[in-house]
Write a protein that holds these residues in place. Structure first.
Motif, PDB file in Angstrom:
ATOM      1  N   MET A   1       0.845  -1.179   0.000  1.00 39.79           N
ATOM      2  CA  MET A   1       0.000   0.000   0.000  1.00 39.79           C
ATOM      3  C   MET A   1       0.891   1.243   0.000  1.00 39.79           C
ATOM      4  SD  MET A   1      -3.271   0.824   2.425  1.00 39.79           S
ATOM      5  CE  MET A   1      -4.016  -0.696   1.929  1.00 39.79           C
ATOM      6  N   GLN A   2       0.529   2.199  -0.852  1.00 40.06           N
ATOM      7  CA  GLN A   2       1.361   3.401  -0.910  1.00 40.06           C
ATOM      8  C   GLN A   2       0.720   4.547  -0.146  1.00 40.06           C
ATOM      9  OE1 GLN A   2       2.092   4.818  -4.865  1.00 40.06           O
ATOM     10  NE2 GLN A   2      -0.017   5.375  -5.252  1.00 40.06           N
ATOM     11  N   ASN A   3       1.567   5.393   0.385  1.00 39.12           N
ATOM     12  CA  ASN A   3       1.091   6.601   1.042  1.00 39.12           C
ATOM     13  C   ASN A   3       0.747   7.640  -0.008  1.00 39.12           C
ATOM     14  OD1 ASN A   3       1.456   5.588   3.642  1.00 39.12           O
ATOM     15  ND2 ASN A   3       3.615   6.139   3.622  1.00 39.12           N
ATOM     16  N   PHE A   4      -0.067   8.611   0.382  1.00 43.39           N
ATOM     17  CA  PHE A   4      -0.497   9.647  -0.540  1.00 43.39           C
ATOM     18  C   PHE A   4       0.695  10.420  -1.084  1.00 43.39           C
ATOM     19  CE2 PHE A   4      -1.645  13.984  -1.602  1.00 43.39           C
ATOM     20  CZ  PHE A   4      -2.682  13.762  -2.492  1.00 43.39           C
ATOM     21  N   SER A   5       0.652  10.679  -2.366  1.00 44.62           N
ATOM     22  CA  SER A   5       1.641  11.519  -3.041  1.00 44.62           C
ATOM     23  C   SER A   5       0.874  12.354  -4.060  1.00 44.62           C
ATOM     24  CB  SER A   5       2.680  10.648  -3.746  1.00 44.62           C
ATOM     25  OG  SER A   5       3.322  11.364  -4.778  1.00 44.62           O
ATOM     26  N   LEU A   6       1.007  13.661  -3.991  1.00 41.31           N
ATOM     27  CA  LEU A   6       0.324  14.524  -4.948  1.00 41.31           C
ATOM     28  C   LEU A   6       0.823  14.236  -6.361  1.00 41.31           C
ATOM     29  CD1 LEU A   6      -1.716  16.724  -5.497  1.00 41.31           C
ATOM     30  CD2 LEU A   6       0.038  18.421  -4.948  1.00 41.31           C
ATOM     31  N   LYS A   7       2.120  14.046  -6.509  1.00 35.53           N
ATOM     32  CA  LYS A   7       2.688  13.750  -7.828  1.00 35.53           C
ATOM     33  C   LYS A   7       2.089  12.469  -8.407  1.00 35.53           C
ATOM     34  CE  LYS A   7       7.008  12.921 -10.234  1.00 35.53           C
ATOM     35  NZ  LYS A   7       8.393  12.519 -10.111  1.00 35.53           N
ATOM     36  N   LYS A   8       2.006  11.424  -7.604  1.00 38.43           N
ATOM     37  CA  LYS A   8       1.443  10.154  -8.080  1.00 38.43           C
ATOM     38  C   LYS A   8      -0.060  10.276  -8.328  1.00 38.43           C
ATOM     39  CE  LYS A   8       4.945   7.255  -5.978  1.00 38.43           C
ATOM     40  NZ  LYS A   8       5.244   6.283  -4.932  1.00 38.43           N
ATOM     41  N   SER A   9      -0.717  11.102  -7.558  1.00 41.65           N
ATOM     42  CA  SER A   9      -2.152  11.326  -7.757  1.00 41.65           C
ATOM     43  C   SER A   9      -2.411  11.996  -9.098  1.00 41.65           C
ATOM     44  CB  SER A   9      -2.710  12.197  -6.632  1.00 41.65           C
ATOM     45  OG  SER A   9      -2.600  11.522  -5.399  1.00 41.65           O
ATOM     46  N   ILE A  10      -1.575  12.957  -9.418  1.00 37.84           N
ATOM     47  CA  ILE A  10      -1.732  13.674 -10.688  1.00 37.84           C
ATOM     48  C   ILE A  10      -1.526  12.729 -11.869  1.00 37.84           C
ATOM     49  CG2 ILE A  10      -0.705  15.496 -12.125  1.00 37.84           C
ATOM     50  CD1 ILE A  10      -0.404  17.117  -9.470  1.00 37.84           C
ATOM     51  N   GLU A  11      -0.689  11.715 -11.707  1.00 39.35           N
ATOM     52  CA  GLU A  11      -0.499  10.725 -12.771  1.00 39.35           C
ATOM     53  C   GLU A  11      -1.841  10.105 -13.178  1.00 39.35           C
ATOM     54  OE1 GLU A  11       2.288   7.794 -11.384  1.00 39.35           O
ATOM     55  OE2 GLU A  11       3.926   9.238 -11.255  1.00 39.35           O
ATOM     56  N   ILE A  12      -2.663   9.788 -12.199  1.00 41.93           N
ATOM     57  CA  ILE A  12      -3.980   9.199 -12.482  1.00 41.93           C
ATOM     58  C   ILE A  12      -4.938  10.265 -12.996  1.00 41.93           C
ATOM     59  CG2 ILE A  12      -6.001   8.071 -11.440  1.00 41.93           C
ATOM     60  CD1 ILE A  12      -3.567   6.214 -11.716  1.00 41.93           C
ATOM     61  N   LEU A  13      -4.986  11.396 -12.320  1.00 43.27           N
ATOM     62  CA  LEU A  13      -5.925  12.448 -12.704  1.00 43.27           C
ATOM     63  C   LEU A  13      -5.698  12.924 -14.138  1.00 43.27           C
ATOM     64  CD1 LEU A  13      -5.912  14.482  -9.366  1.00 43.27           C
ATOM     65  CD2 LEU A  13      -7.719  12.938 -10.200  1.00 43.27           C
ATOM     66  N   GLU A  14      -4.453  12.937 -14.580  1.00 47.40           N
ATOM     67  CA  GLU A  14      -4.153  13.333 -15.958  1.00 47.40           C
ATOM     68  C   GLU A  14      -4.675  12.323 -16.974  1.00 47.40           C
ATOM     69  OE1 GLU A  14      -0.008  15.883 -15.699  1.00 47.40           O
ATOM     70  OE2 GLU A  14       0.145  13.697 -15.695  1.00 47.40           O
ATOM     71  N   LYS A  15      -4.685  11.063 -16.610  1.00 45.94           N
ATOM     72  CA  LYS A  15      -5.037  10.004 -17.556  1.00 45.94           C
ATOM     73  C   LYS A  15      -6.541   9.745 -17.681  1.00 45.94           C
ATOM     74  CE  LYS A  15      -0.753   7.449 -17.565  1.00 45.94           C
ATOM     75  NZ  LYS A  15      -0.390   7.809 -18.914  1.00 45.94           N
ATOM     76  N   THR A  16      -7.300  10.083 -16.672  1.00 42.01           N
ATOM     77  CA  THR A  16      -8.727   9.745 -16.684  1.00 42.01           C
ATOM     78  C   THR A  16      -9.445  10.205 -17.951  1.00 42.01           C
ATOM     79  OG1 THR A  16      -8.807   9.704 -14.279  1.00 42.01           O
ATOM     80  CG2 THR A  16     -10.909   9.959 -15.432  1.00 42.01           C
ATOM     81  N   PRO A  17      -9.293  11.463 -18.389  1.00 43.06           N
ATOM     82  CA  PRO A  17     -10.015  11.865 -19.605  1.00 43.06           C
ATOM     83  C   PRO A  17      -9.664  11.010 -20.828  1.00 43.06           C
ATOM     84  CG  PRO A  17      -9.250  13.801 -18.441  1.00 43.06           C
ATOM     85  CD  PRO A  17      -8.602  12.614 -17.779  1.00 43.06           C
ATOM     86  N   SER A  18      -8.383  10.704 -21.021  1.00 42.11           N
ATOM     87  CA  SER A  18      -8.007   9.915 -22.202  1.00 42.11           C
ATOM     88  C   SER A  18      -8.456   8.463 -22.074  1.00 42.11           C
ATOM     89  CB  SER A  18      -6.505  10.007 -22.475  1.00 42.11           C
ATOM     90  OG  SER A  18      -5.756   9.486 -21.415  1.00 42.11           O
ATOM     91  N   VAL A  19      -8.450   7.923 -20.869  1.00 42.17           N
ATOM     92  CA  VAL A  19      -8.962   6.562 -20.665  1.00 42.17           C
ATOM     93  C   VAL A  19     -10.429   6.496 -21.100  1.00 42.17           C
ATOM     94  CG1 VAL A  19      -9.604   4.861 -18.900  1.00 42.17           C
ATOM     95  CG2 VAL A  19      -7.336   5.914 -18.845  1.00 42.17           C
ATOM     96  N   LEU A  20     -11.213   7.450 -20.629  1.00 46.64           N
ATOM     97  CA  LEU A  20     -12.640   7.455 -20.977  1.00 46.64           C
ATOM     98  C   LEU A  20     -12.850   7.754 -22.461  1.00 46.64           C
ATOM     99  CD1 LEU A  20     -14.001   9.193 -17.782  1.00 46.64           C
ATOM    100  CD2 LEU A  20     -14.322   6.793 -18.459  1.00 46.64           C
ATOM    101  N   GLU A  21     -12.071   8.672 -22.994  1.00 40.81           N
ATOM    102  CA  GLU A  21     -12.198   8.979 -24.422  1.00 40.81           C
ATOM    103  C   GLU A  21     -11.877   7.752 -25.265  1.00 40.81           C
ATOM    104  OE1 GLU A  21     -10.690  12.117 -27.832  1.00 40.81           O
ATOM    105  OE2 GLU A  21      -9.938  12.332 -25.790  1.00 40.81           O
ATOM    106  N   ASN A  22     -10.784   7.073 -24.953  1.00 38.83           N
ATOM    107  CA  ASN A  22     -10.410   5.867 -25.701  1.00 38.83           C
ATOM    108  C   ASN A  22     -11.455   4.768 -25.577  1.00 38.83           C
ATOM    109  OD1 ASN A  22      -7.967   6.781 -26.820  1.00 38.83           O
ATOM    110  ND2 ASN A  22      -6.866   6.308 -24.946  1.00 38.83           N
TER     111      ASN A  22
END
Length: 175
Positions: A1-22
């Motif tokens: 289990m990983q601890n919260f990281s803003l940088k790692k969170s942004i990795e997911i948040l950036e990808k969500t639109p393209s995941v849904l678009e694809n």
């Protein structure tokens, strides 16, 4: 289990639109507009919900924590607003607007220059009471992942009966 990281969170948040678009672009209306039954959401509704959150929730609440702390509670979030605000739009319009707003919101988040100490700042949620910025930002990530999972589940259930006995090995259709 990983601890919260803003940088790692942004990795997911950036990808969500393209995941849904694809996943959703150029699919027939049956894939986009089917749900799991009464009072459930279709992929179209889910994208509308994510879009509404981009407009009224995540950055608004982040800014409120940074600016006011616990002095000014969050406005309530209308979890069903998309049922009205998405009317008359296409899935492509929703996906495009979601991608644009997410990019803008992540730019705003970056400009806030949130430091580790800021993550413990608190705000007031209308239902939960005190919450930290870290909890809010972690929830944003998990909210995205939960709704991506929901879209895939709703779509998979369209073939629940067609897969016959394989239902026993495909738990997604029994969720």
């Amino acid at each position: 289990m990983q601890n919260f990281s803003l940088k790692k969170s942004i990795e997911i948040l950036e990808k969500t639109p393209s995941v849904l678009e694809n996943l959703l672009t150029n699919l027939s209306d049956n894939w986009i507009n089917q749900n799991e039954g009464e009072n459930t959401w279709s992929p179209f509704d889910i994208v509308g919900h994510l879009l509404h959150g981009e407009k009224t929730d995540w950055i608004t609440r982040t800014e409120r924590i940074i600016k006011y702390g616990t002095e000014k509670a969050f406005d309530p979030f209308d979890r069903f607003a998309q049922l009205e605000t998405s009317k008359g739009k296409t899935i492509k319009q929703l996906l495009n607007e979601f991608a644009r707003l997410r990019k803008e919101n992540l730019a705003v988040l970056s400009e806030m220059n949130i430091q580790e100490k800021d993550l413990e700042k608190k705000g007031i949620h209308p239902n939960f009471g005190e919450v930290t910025l870290k909890e809010l930002l972690a929830t944003w990530v998990v909210h995205d992942l939960g709704h991506i999972s929901q879209v895939v589940r709703v779509m998979a259930k369209q073939y629940k009966e067609e897969i016959g006995p394989w239902k026993a090995f495909l738990p997604i259709v029994n969720m």
